[in-house]
Design a protein around this motif. Structure first.
Motif, PDB file in Angstrom:
ATOM      1  N   SER A  46      20.248 -12.403  12.386  1.00  0.00           N
ATOM      2  CA  SER A  46      21.254 -13.425  12.119  1.00  0.00           C
ATOM      3  C   SER A  46      21.131 -13.861  10.672  1.00  0.00           C
ATOM      4  N   PHE A  47      22.035 -14.727  10.215  1.00  0.00           N
ATOM      5  CA  PHE A  47      21.914 -15.288   8.884  1.00  0.00           C
ATOM      6  C   PHE A  47      20.591 -16.034   8.735  1.00  0.00           C
ATOM      7  N   GLU A  48      20.105 -16.556   9.832  1.00  0.00           N
ATOM      8  CA  GLU A  48      18.851 -17.305   9.824  1.00  0.00           C
ATOM      9  C   GLU A  48      17.638 -16.390   9.891  1.00  0.00           C
TER      10      GLU A  48
ATOM     11  N   GLN B  33      32.074 -14.381   7.751  1.00  0.00           N
ATOM     12  CA  GLN B  33      31.274 -15.592   7.722  1.00  0.00           C
ATOM     13  C   GLN B  33      30.220 -15.433   6.632  1.00  0.00           C
ATOM     14  N   PHE B  34      29.769 -16.547   6.059  1.00  0.00           N
ATOM     15  CA  PHE B  34      28.838 -16.468   4.951  1.00  0.00           C
ATOM     16  C   PHE B  34      27.617 -17.342   5.231  1.00  0.00           C
ATOM     17  N   PRO B  35      26.429 -16.864   4.861  1.00  0.00           N
ATOM     18  CA  PRO B  35      25.217 -17.662   5.064  1.00  0.00           C
ATOM     19  C   PRO B  35      25.259 -18.937   4.223  1.00  0.00           C
TER      20      PRO B  35
ATOM     21  N   GLN C  96      19.942 -20.622   4.246  1.00  0.00           N
ATOM     22  CA  GLN C  96      19.731 -19.339   4.913  1.00  0.00           C
ATOM     23  C   GLN C  96      19.535 -18.215   3.893  1.00  0.00           C
ATOM     24  N   LEU C  97      20.323 -18.243   2.819  1.00  0.00           N
ATOM     25  CA  LEU C  97      20.177 -17.235   1.780  1.00  0.00           C
ATOM     26  C   LEU C  97      18.805 -17.309   1.120  1.00  0.00           C
TER      27      LEU C  97
ATOM     28  N   LYS D  62      16.047 -18.518   2.341  1.00  0.00           N
ATOM     29  CA  LYS D  62      15.033 -18.069   3.298  1.00  0.00           C
ATOM     30  C   LYS D  62      15.033 -16.549   3.399  1.00  0.00           C
ATOM     31  N   ALA D  63      16.220 -15.952   3.449  1.00  0.00           N
ATOM     32  CA  ALA D  63      16.323 -14.493   3.544  1.00  0.00           C
ATOM     33  C   ALA D  63      15.787 -13.823   2.283  1.00  0.00           C
ATOM     34  N   ARG D  64      16.101 -14.377   1.121  1.00  0.00           N
ATOM     35  CA  ARG D  64      15.595 -13.824  -0.139  1.00  0.00           C
ATOM     36  C   ARG D  64      14.075 -13.818  -0.159  1.00  0.00           C
ATOM     37  N   GLU D  65      13.494 -14.907   0.285  1.00  0.00           N
ATOM     38  CA  GLU D  65      12.036 -15.005   0.292  1.00  0.00           C
ATOM     39  C   GLU D  65      11.435 -13.987   1.262  1.00  0.00           C
ATOM     40  N   THR D  66      12.043 -13.845   2.431  1.00  0.00           N
ATOM     41  CA  THR D  66      11.539 -12.887   3.420  1.00  0.00           C
ATOM     42  C   THR D  66      11.605 -11.465   2.883  1.00  0.00           C
TER      43      THR D  66
END
Length: 379
Positions: free
Chosen positions: A217-219, A355-357, A361-362, A364-368
């Motif tokens: 998901s975005f999350e 749909q856009f994060p 969320q972005l 968090k995703a970048r860090e992951t």
């Protein structure tokens, strides 16, 4: 003579006041115009003619990481140079978003710094947070959707598209149409990304799309990293960064990239015998826009702002559209009649509304992805 008295429309009124012994005109403060380096709009500088004149005096625009075959930048640069007589230089055309942010950071206010950047909006947010971008509202700022711009006008999205799978149908049979297909054993050593996800907005979007295709998901982008780990373990992942040259010579016969890039490859390479097929995977539909911004320390601040105006004009937006990139002002242009309808009709069909994060969320995703990418594809 004050500015108020110098204006033709006010001359009679000024004389009348003087005759009555009044001094209102003399007390009217002159309008103070902004220097290009701090102008927050063309009006700030006295209007578009003043901005154009200042940009022409500078005579140059320094850009970075703008391949000619990316979202029609070749035509856009040529159009800008021809329209205004301003020379555009493009450093490191195959660079990525992080390279652009690094250039802002390392070069500061030196003359070698880029005037403008074009980065994934995730990276634009990062640059804004680091206070590296100049607030500037293009004339069309009010027509840009609220979720596609910074409230302080430090960046705003210009064009976008959907993640797609491009495939050389002469070398690969059958071509994959979904992320699930990419795991099949017939694609060993064939599946490439446009860059390295921690540094490339396009490659990062590929991981995000893979996550959505695998119950993420975005999350939660971790399933995207897990997917590429499987690709690497199976031998299907190709670590070579794909571009038009690697597509043409077959080194990256399957490439995960934006639909406008893959569709451009199909047009560009058809006469060279490359049968490049493009699919937007239904199992991982992911759309994103790219943001434009002015360097806070741009060595050519007027040219930088004029470049923004050009890219958000109907001419600039339609040039994007003719290369399959979806202009951010598409709906507004459809309403005011400036949209190139023939070019719009060539866009591939997609289902649903993208749909856009969120910013959180972005981030968090970048860090992951930054922390986990190297381990995921190390095998």
């Amino acid at each position: 003579m004050t500015t108020a008295c110098a204006r033709g429309a006010a001359v009679f009124g000024c004389f009348a006041l003087v005759a009555l012994g009044l001094s209102a005109c003399e007390d009217t403060p002159a309008v103070r115009l902004a220097e290009p380096s701090v102008a927050t709009s063309a009006e700030n500088m006295g209007g578009m003619p003043a901005l154009i004149a200042a940009a022409k005096r500078e005579g140059m625009l320094r850009t970075i990481a703008l391949p000619a075959d990316w979202a029609n930048y070749g035509a856009l640069i040529n159009g800008f140079e021809k329209k205004y007589g301003i020379k555009v230089t493009d450093e490191n055309p195959l660079g990525h978003s992080e390279d652009e942010i690094d250039a802002l950071k390392k070069r500061g206010n030196r003359q070698t710094a880029p005037d403008v950047i074009d980065v994934g909006d995730t990276f634009a947010r990062k640059a804004a947070a680091q206070n590296r971008l100049a607030p500037y509202k293009v004339a069309a700022y009010g027509s840009i959707p609220g979720n596609q711009k910074d409230s302080e006008a430090r960046w705003y999205n210009n064009y976008g598209g959907y993640i797609s799978i491009g495939c050389d149908a002469n070398r690969v049979k059958p071509c994959p149409a979904t992320f699930a297909d990419l795991l099949k054993p017939g694609y060993k050593g064939k599946v490439a990304l446009e860059g390295d996800p921690p540094r490339s907005a396009t490659a990062f979007a590929g991981v995000y799309a893979a996550a959505l295709a695998n119950n993420g998901s975005f999350e939660n982008v971790q399933p995207g990293l897990d997917f590429f780990a499987k690709l690497a373990q199976s031998g299907n992942f190709n670590p070579l960064n794909s571009n038009s040259a690697t597509v043409e010579d077959g080194r990256t016969p399957i490439s995960i990239n934006w639909d406008y890039i893959n569709l451009h490859y199909a047009d560009q390479l058809r006469d060279k015998g490359v049968n490049w097929q493009v699919a937007i995977p239904f199992d991982g539909s992911f759309a994103q826009y790219f943001a434009l911004a002015v360097n806070k320390h741009a060595p050519h601040p007027a040219a930088a702002r004029l470049w923004q105006e050009y890219l958000f004009s109907p001419e600039g937006q339609n040039l994007r559209l003719r290369a399959y990139a979806r202009p951010v002002l598409m709906d507004a242009m459809r309403q005011d009649g400036t949209l190139d309808k023939a070019a719009a009709a060539r866009l591939p069909m997609v289902e649903g509304t993208p749909q856009f994060p969120t910013d959180a969320q972005l981030e968090k995703a970048r860090e992951t992805v930054s922390q986990g990418w190297a381990k995921a594809v190390s095998g």
